[in-house]
Design an enzyme around this catalytic site. Structure first.
Site: not given
Ligand code: CA
Ligand code: UD1
Length: 461
Positions: A16, A23, A368, A425, A442
């Site tokens: 079931r 199960k 990150y 920066a 940069r």
């Molecule tokens: Ca049972």
């Protein structure tokens, strides 16, 4: 004290559940059903534990890594509960004492009930003791038929007459047996019944015919013997488990704003005066300290959260440690093996992986930080990325105490930013920055003067 041997029946298909997963591996309160059963059996300190496996037996075995002492017996095909128990005979040959039989799909049984089962069984000198319960709706269970107050037999629902179906005392499927007569007697069980199965329950009538004493133990709380057969039943019992946990925590001084939407696993610890807002899930072995605030829609898995920490809305924190007074989120992702130091602050859209933030350090927005060791009072600007992966290997980033990482910088690992150093920066930092230095990496800006005017005055063709 006699030796106790536990046998758990877990070979059934669990039709079931409609599942590829056996199960007994479905989870209740974060642990597999079978683990609940084994934990309750810990209370009676069994000398052996044997699982009868069949459907998905290999999956069950490989899920049992934390239980190396468990033995297995294969039942193939599955011809009923008596046939299932017979499979344990080889494992238990030459052993004496008491066999306690449990069902892999009955997770709420308490250790205390098992101790009472043994006491009842031993003090009565019984050959078999059946755990029973009285249910409002006994439908589906085997019924306990008594004569002169003593148990005479167990009749399965499908084989029961209308009168027997009126009986509300049911068989829980949990028993204690004296090992001595058991396996020989099991061979006397036939399969002439509605299901054509070998019913273990037939043993009771056999014992009574042989004048072997049979006892019963009635449990007051029917939840204890409730079997899980469908996803609906799993959800119902899960809700009860959660409710019990929430009530326990509230009684110990934790504020749970909306218990109906708060999901806290049984092993979680939470200190007093912590406030837990709606829609929070706290899982696994998480420990939350006192006076913390856990805002809505947070999920904490296997974490340690110290006192007075604040987890803002919509954070996922896994396998990490958050020190006292630290603040996380909203919308932060703290991945395993991270440590956020005392009073440190992780703001919105920040991801940490295997990263340590020192006391008072801050990464307030959009970053990150992976494989990084970040010192005390470091300020990590918005948009900072540790480039920790070169496509093959992960590399570390070290940022020493008091350093300042300007916004939108990439720290290309392995790299070290010295004590009190600055990164300008927008830098792509490929080399170490010494203590107290400014790293700037940069291209320089050029301004093209009068560019707009020149563009608009150009003749159109
Ligand atoms: Ca049972
Ligand atoms: C069984 C009892 C019933 C009792 C109920 C309690 C029998 C005949 N009936 O019925 O009196 O009220 O439990 O929940 O014993 N299993 C195997 N191999 C098999 C068959 C079953 O390992 O061949 C295992 C199942 O996986 C399960 C347990 O035994 O863990 C019980 O089997 P199930 O078929 O669910 O028995 P019920 O019909 O519920």
């Amino acid at each position: 004290m006699k030796d106790v041997h536990v046998v758990v029946l877990a070979a059934g298909q669990g039709t079931r559940m409609k599942s590829q997963l056996p199960k007994v591996l479905h989870r209740l309160g974060g642990r597999p059903l079978i683990e609940h059963v084994l934990r309750s059996s810990d209370a009676i300190a069994p000398s052996t534990i044997t699982l009868i496996v069949g459907h998905g037996g290999d999956q069950v075995r490989s899920a049992m890594v934390t239980r190396p002492n468990v033995r297995y017996a294969l039942q193939e095909p599955q011809l009923g509960t008596a046939h299932a128990l017979q499979q344990a005979e080889a494992e238990l040959s030459g052993k004496e004492g008491t066999l306690v039989l449990l069902s892999g799909d009955v997770p709420m049984l308490t250790g205390q009930t098992l101790r009472r089962l043994l006491e009842t069984h031993h003090s009565a000198g019984a050959a078999a003791t059946v755990v029973t319960a009285v249910l409002e709706r006994p439908y589906g269970y085997g019924r306990i038929v008594r004569s002169n107050g003593t148990i005479a037999k167990i009749v399965e629902e499908r084989d029961a007459s209308p009168e027997v179906r009126q009986i509300r005392e049911i068989n829980s499927g949990i028993y204690a047996f004296d090992l001595a007569p058991l396996f020989e007697a099991l061979r006397g069980i036939a399969s002439q019944n509605a299901q054509g199965e070998y019913y273990l329950t037939d043993l009771i009538a056999i014992y009574r015919r042989r004048k072997l004493p049979v006892e019963t133990l009635l449990v007051e709380n029917p939840l204890e013997i409730r079997g899980i057969n469908s996803r609906t039943e799993l959800a119902e019992v899960s809700r009860i488990v959660r409710q019990t946990k929430n009530e326990e925590l509230m009684a110990a001084g934790v504020t749970i704003v909306d218990p109906a939407t708060t999901y806290i696993d049984p092993d979680v610890e939470v200190g007093a005066d912590t406030v837990i807002h709606p829609g929070v899930a706290i899982e696994g072995h998480t420990r939350v300290g006192a006076a913390c605030e856990i805002h809505s829609h947070v999920r904490l898995v296997d974490c340690e959260i110290a006192n007075k920490a604040v987890i803002q809305n919509f954070c996922l924190v896994i396998g990490s440690r958050i020190a006292e007074g630290a603040s996380i989120g909203p919308f932060a992702h703290i991945r395993p093996e991270s440590v956020v130091g005392e009073g440190a602050k992780i703001g919105n859209f920040v991801e940490l992986k295997k990263t340590t933030m020192g006391p008072g350090a801050k990464a307030n927005h959009l970053a990150y930080l992976g494989d990084a060791t970040i010192g005390a009072k470091v300020n990590v600007g918005a948009g900072t990325i540790t480039c920790n992966y070169d496509g093959t290997t992960k590399h570390p980033t070290v940022i020493e105490d008091g350093a300042f990482i300007g916004s939108d910088s990439q720290l290309i690992a392995p790299v070290r930013i010295g004590k009190g150093a600055y990164v300008a920066a927008g830098s792509s930092i490929t080399n170490d920055v010494p203590d107290g230095a400014l790293g700037i990496a940069r291209s320089r800006q050029t301004n093209v003067t009068d560019w707009v005017e020149r563009r608009t005055s150009q003749p159109k063709d």
